[in-house]
Design a protein around this motif. Sequence first.
Motif, PDB file in Angstrom:
ATOM      1  N   GLU A   1      -3.857  70.424  38.524  1.00  0.00           N
ATOM      2  CA  GLU A   1      -2.896  69.675  39.360  1.00  0.00           C
ATOM      3  C   GLU A   1      -2.813  70.115  40.883  1.00  0.00           C
ATOM      4  O   GLU A   1      -2.420  69.380  41.561  1.00  0.00           O
ATOM      5  CB  GLU A   1      -1.686  69.788  38.804  1.00  0.00           C
ATOM      6  CG  GLU A   1      -1.239  69.625  37.382  1.00  0.00           C
ATOM      7  CD  GLU A   1      -1.507  70.505  36.354  1.00  0.00           C
ATOM      8  OE1 GLU A   1      -2.304  71.393  36.515  1.00  0.00           O
ATOM      9  OE2 GLU A   1      -1.095  70.214  35.249  1.00  0.00           O
ATOM     10  N   GLN A   2      -3.559  71.343  41.039  1.00  0.00           N
ATOM     11  CA  GLN A   2      -3.667  71.795  42.293  1.00  0.00           C
ATOM     12  C   GLN A   2      -4.368  70.773  43.180  1.00  0.00           C
ATOM     13  O   GLN A   2      -4.031  70.719  44.277  1.00  0.00           O
ATOM     14  CB  GLN A   2      -4.478  73.072  42.358  1.00  0.00           C
ATOM     15  CG  GLN A   2      -3.644  74.387  41.660  1.00  0.00           C
ATOM     16  CD  GLN A   2      -4.094  75.631  42.009  1.00  0.00           C
ATOM     17  OE1 GLN A   2      -3.628  76.347  42.695  1.00  0.00           O
ATOM     18  NE2 GLN A   2      -5.496  76.008  41.223  1.00  0.00           N
ATOM     19  N   VAL A   3      -5.461  70.113  42.791  1.00  0.00           N
ATOM     20  CA  VAL A   3      -6.113  69.101  43.645  1.00  0.00           C
ATOM     21  C   VAL A   3      -5.115  68.079  44.198  1.00  0.00           C
ATOM     22  O   VAL A   3      -5.061  67.778  45.398  1.00  0.00           O
ATOM     23  CB  VAL A   3      -7.295  68.686  42.863  1.00  0.00           C
ATOM     24  CG1 VAL A   3      -7.692  67.369  43.584  1.00  0.00           C
ATOM     25  CG2 VAL A   3      -8.051  69.628  42.480  1.00  0.00           C
ATOM     26  N   LEU A   4      -4.056  67.681  43.300  1.00  0.00           N
ATOM     27  CA  LEU A   4      -3.152  66.593  43.618  1.00  0.00           C
ATOM     28  C   LEU A   4      -2.263  67.388  44.541  1.00  0.00           C
ATOM     29  O   LEU A   4      -1.552  66.498  45.457  1.00  0.00           O
ATOM     30  CB  LEU A   4      -2.573  66.183  42.466  1.00  0.00           C
ATOM     31  CG  LEU A   4      -3.391  65.311  41.167  1.00  0.00           C
ATOM     32  CD1 LEU A   4      -2.768  65.011  40.217  1.00  0.00           C
ATOM     33  CD2 LEU A   4      -3.874  64.178  42.205  1.00  0.00           C
ATOM     34  N   ILE A   5      -1.761  68.809  44.531  1.00  0.00           N
ATOM     35  CA  ILE A   5      -0.972  69.153  45.431  1.00  0.00           C
ATOM     36  C   ILE A   5      -1.508  69.256  46.607  1.00  0.00           C
ATOM     37  O   ILE A   5      -0.735  69.070  47.775  1.00  0.00           O
ATOM     38  CB  ILE A   5      -0.397  70.460  44.894  1.00  0.00           C
ATOM     39  CG1 ILE A   5       0.352  70.513  43.492  1.00  0.00           C
ATOM     40  CG2 ILE A   5       0.375  71.390  45.970  1.00  0.00           C
ATOM     41  CD1 ILE A   5       0.696  71.651  42.613  1.00  0.00           C
ATOM     42  N   PHE A   6      -2.701  69.651  46.678  1.00  0.00           N
ATOM     43  CA  PHE A   6      -3.511  69.694  47.988  1.00  0.00           C
ATOM     44  C   PHE A   6      -3.555  68.438  48.721  1.00  0.00           C
ATOM     45  O   PHE A   6      -3.105  68.511  50.016  1.00  0.00           O
ATOM     46  CB  PHE A   6      -4.966  70.122  47.680  1.00  0.00           C
ATOM     47  CG  PHE A   6      -6.105  70.032  48.842  1.00  0.00           C
ATOM     48  CD1 PHE A   6      -5.759  70.957  49.771  1.00  0.00           C
ATOM     49  CD2 PHE A   6      -6.866  69.034  48.990  1.00  0.00           C
ATOM     50  CE1 PHE A   6      -7.030  71.311  50.942  1.00  0.00           C
ATOM     51  CE2 PHE A   6      -7.773  68.979  49.984  1.00  0.00           C
ATOM     52  CZ  PHE A   6      -7.681  69.977  50.885  1.00  0.00           C
ATOM     53  N   LEU A   7      -3.763  67.423  48.033  1.00  0.00           N
ATOM     54  CA  LEU A   7      -3.609  65.964  48.766  1.00  0.00           C
ATOM     55  C   LEU A   7      -2.302  65.760  49.154  1.00  0.00           C
ATOM     56  O   LEU A   7      -2.321  65.094  50.011  1.00  0.00           O
ATOM     57  CB  LEU A   7      -4.200  65.201  47.649  1.00  0.00           C
ATOM     58  CG  LEU A   7      -5.695  65.080  47.470  1.00  0.00           C
ATOM     59  CD1 LEU A   7      -6.013  63.971  46.292  1.00  0.00           C
ATOM     60  CD2 LEU A   7      -6.660  64.834  48.514  1.00  0.00           C
TER      61      LEU A   7
ATOM     62  N   LEU B   1       0.908  64.766  54.245  1.00  0.00           N
ATOM     63  CA  LEU B   1       1.789  65.370  55.280  1.00  0.00           C
ATOM     64  C   LEU B   1       1.332  65.680  56.620  1.00  0.00           C
ATOM     65  O   LEU B   1       1.624  65.464  57.568  1.00  0.00           O
ATOM     66  CB  LEU B   1       2.532  66.808  54.430  1.00  0.00           C
ATOM     67  CG  LEU B   1       3.600  66.487  53.447  1.00  0.00           C
ATOM     68  CD1 LEU B   1       4.150  67.930  52.898  1.00  0.00           C
ATOM     69  CD2 LEU B   1       4.768  65.824  54.147  1.00  0.00           C
ATOM     70  N   PHE B   2      -0.075  66.284  56.344  1.00  0.00           N
ATOM     71  CA  PHE B   2      -0.814  66.549  57.755  1.00  0.00           C
ATOM     72  C   PHE B   2      -1.129  65.072  58.391  1.00  0.00           C
ATOM     73  O   PHE B   2      -0.928  65.226  59.801  1.00  0.00           O
ATOM     74  CB  PHE B   2      -1.980  67.528  57.590  1.00  0.00           C
ATOM     75  CG  PHE B   2      -2.848  67.558  58.866  1.00  0.00           C
ATOM     76  CD1 PHE B   2      -2.504  68.372  59.866  1.00  0.00           C
ATOM     77  CD2 PHE B   2      -4.001  66.705  58.894  1.00  0.00           C
ATOM     78  CE1 PHE B   2      -3.045  68.494  61.127  1.00  0.00           C
ATOM     79  CE2 PHE B   2      -4.756  66.995  59.971  1.00  0.00           C
ATOM     80  CZ  PHE B   2      -4.266  67.815  61.116  1.00  0.00           C
TER      81      PHE B   2
ATOM     82  N   TRP C   1      -9.935  74.023  54.667  1.00  0.00           N
ATOM     83  CA  TRP C   1      -9.720  72.950  55.707  1.00  0.00           C
ATOM     84  C   TRP C   1      -8.009  73.142  56.131  1.00  0.00           C
ATOM     85  O   TRP C   1      -7.669  72.943  57.257  1.00  0.00           O
ATOM     86  CB  TRP C   1      -9.818  71.582  55.032  1.00  0.00           C
ATOM     87  CG  TRP C   1      -9.521  70.609  56.021  1.00  0.00           C
ATOM     88  CD1 TRP C   1     -10.254  70.007  57.019  1.00  0.00           C
ATOM     89  CD2 TRP C   1      -8.418  69.627  55.917  1.00  0.00           C
ATOM     90  NE1 TRP C   1      -9.601  68.952  57.708  1.00  0.00           N
ATOM     91  CE2 TRP C   1      -8.414  68.921  57.000  1.00  0.00           C
ATOM     92  CE3 TRP C   1      -7.362  69.708  55.071  1.00  0.00           C
ATOM     93  CZ2 TRP C   1      -7.489  67.790  57.178  1.00  0.00           C
ATOM     94  CZ3 TRP C   1      -6.285  69.010  55.363  1.00  0.00           C
ATOM     95  CH2 TRP C   1      -6.527  67.956  56.370  1.00  0.00           C
ATOM     96  N   LEU C   2      -7.341  73.200  54.943  1.00  0.00           N
ATOM     97  CA  LEU C   2      -5.701  73.076  55.178  1.00  0.00           C
ATOM     98  C   LEU C   2      -5.259  74.292  55.963  1.00  0.00           C
ATOM     99  O   LEU C   2      -4.638  74.414  57.005  1.00  0.00           O
ATOM    100  CB  LEU C   2      -5.205  73.025  53.746  1.00  0.00           C
ATOM    101  CG  LEU C   2      -3.576  72.976  53.822  1.00  0.00           C
ATOM    102  CD1 LEU C   2      -3.172  71.788  54.698  1.00  0.00           C
ATOM    103  CD2 LEU C   2      -3.017  72.861  52.340  1.00  0.00           C
ATOM    104  N   LYS C   3      -5.937  75.392  55.650  1.00  0.00           N
ATOM    105  CA  LYS C   3      -5.653  76.699  56.240  1.00  0.00           C
ATOM    106  C   LYS C   3      -6.003  76.636  57.879  1.00  0.00           C
ATOM    107  O   LYS C   3      -5.072  77.026  58.723  1.00  0.00           O
ATOM    108  CB  LYS C   3      -5.958  77.989  55.650  1.00  0.00           C
ATOM    109  CG  LYS C   3      -5.530  79.140  56.296  1.00  0.00           C
ATOM    110  CD  LYS C   3      -5.939  80.419  55.437  1.00  0.00           C
ATOM    111  CE  LYS C   3      -5.237  81.732  56.085  1.00  0.00           C
ATOM    112  NZ  LYS C   3      -5.614  82.936  55.369  1.00  0.00           N
ATOM    113  N   SER C   4      -7.126  75.959  57.910  1.00  0.00           N
ATOM    114  CA  SER C   4      -7.547  75.955  59.504  1.00  0.00           C
ATOM    115  C   SER C   4      -6.409  75.077  60.381  1.00  0.00           C
ATOM    116  O   SER C   4      -6.432  75.221  61.428  1.00  0.00           O
ATOM    117  CB  SER C   4      -9.104  75.192  59.500  1.00  0.00           C
ATOM    118  OG  SER C   4      -8.817  73.931  59.255  1.00  0.00           O
ATOM    119  N   LYS C   5      -5.948  74.289  59.577  1.00  0.00           N
ATOM    120  CA  LYS C   5      -4.914  73.300  60.474  1.00  0.00           C
ATOM    121  C   LYS C   5      -3.690  74.064  60.569  1.00  0.00           C
ATOM    122  O   LYS C   5      -3.172  74.125  61.431  1.00  0.00           O
ATOM    123  CB  LYS C   5      -4.530  71.987  59.473  1.00  0.00           C
ATOM    124  CG  LYS C   5      -5.691  71.031  59.163  1.00  0.00           C
ATOM    125  CD  LYS C   5      -6.400  70.721  60.550  1.00  0.00           C
ATOM    126  CE  LYS C   5      -7.666  69.714  60.231  1.00  0.00           C
ATOM    127  NZ  LYS C   5      -8.532  69.559  61.693  1.00  0.00           N
TER     128      LYS C   5
END
Length: 502
Positions: A428-434, A439-440, A478-482
């Motif tokens: 499910e983490q993939v869907l949470i990531f998306l 949001l970004f 990628w998310l952390k870089s943002k």
Amino acid sequence: MSLETIISSFSDENANKFLMYLQKKNRRSDVKNSTLFKLIYTQKFTSKEIKNQLYKADTNNDAYHALRKRLHQTIIDFLAAINLEEENSEKTTVIKYILVARSFLQQNHYNVGSKLLDKAHKIADNSQLYPYLNEIYRLRIQYAHLNPKEDLEKLIDQFNKNQNLLKLEEQLNIVYAKVKAILYKISNKGEVIDFQKIVLKILHEQHIDINKNLSFKSFYQLLSIVSISAFISKDYLQIESFMLNTYDILRKHPNKDKERFYHIHVLYMIANTLFRTKQFKKSMYFLGLMNNEIDKNPKKYEAVFKLKYELLYNLNLNYTNNQDIAINRLENLLVKKRKDYETTLDLFLALIVFLFQKGAVKKSYKLITELYHTDSWYEEKVGNEWVIKKNLIEILLLVELDYSDLFDNRLAKFKRQHGAFLKKIGQEQVLIFLKYVELFFYNPKTVTTIDFYNKVENSFRWIGAKEEDIFVMSFYAWLKSKMIQKPIYETTLALVKQAQDL
């Protein structure tokens, strides 16, 4: 298998060898088999176009199909001949000795037959050729009454011990086949299966007893089973010590040179395991051993292993701050059309990811648009996991390019196609990531806030940087870089370094 498929598997060298083989075989100058082979090998013409070039009329269907049939049989004969040349010389020698020995024994020439069997036994025993040893013992037992020096009870005991080793080899072969079948269902069919539970059940059913008397092939199959288990669970750390300890046995194995095909496979599996546990220096060391083995017979092994070697080598380069070198190598590799379609697609996706991490977003997106087949087609060729990775990268590229319409479309499609499957397999983490990607995309300023950071920290099931899969880590980078407003590649390398330092 179709004639086109068989011919497409030929290297340029084997194609030239086959044409010379045909030239010697053809007794007339007007034979069309060489022309047919060349036309198919170019992969430029349809079957109808080839037929018209050969016969210049539509009335020669029977002649054309007869020519194809003859060429097909000639290719089979040619491939059989070259494979016999390359086959393990010990095996062919043992087979010859057994056949001739049996003939002499049947004619009551026991002394000659017995000496040939002794020679065959020595070679088969040294090479752990259990199926052939089985036949040698069977013949020696059958004709033991003709030799007063033969200890029948000792022979029977040796026969029974060999039977156990042969049975173990066959059991592992069955387990290996079953495990590969399960992997196909998971990777290519997207089926949800409790893999480890089933593998344990299979091992128990076959009564597998691991010992140092295993043949090299059996060790390879055992390591393959363990490697597949790690691939499914993404827990490579758990198998690392087993892989390395097993290789300590294999390093001293008497057949590692004779079984080079399996030896190269084993070195690749170990190098891959070490890459996945972020031990890049050790991974490169085993890749060096792998390359050395390939170079001992490049004509035989390069076509099978070189692209796999290159994929892993360039992945190691990318995660050791040598990205530009990796990109350059991949671009040069992908200029030429390759026959190993699965690994070629892996190389292509790796290049897309490296360019994306580098910040060459437009170039990366241009490459991904060249993957024009449907997802179901790619699933059949390279598996469900590859398709999920490809789709995730495409979504991130659309974010970077600010393509809102395409982003909405691809995100909705991804959830529709893969959402249920990811939940079933506990990803499910993939869907949470998306969710955070979305949001970004619509409110990029929120990702730099403390509130967003805390939400991310509380949303994911963190298993620890050392244990985390390197590809999962790369997506999170990628998310952390943002969140920290730093380049993607720099953030990725920092996360990997953090994992290595633990």
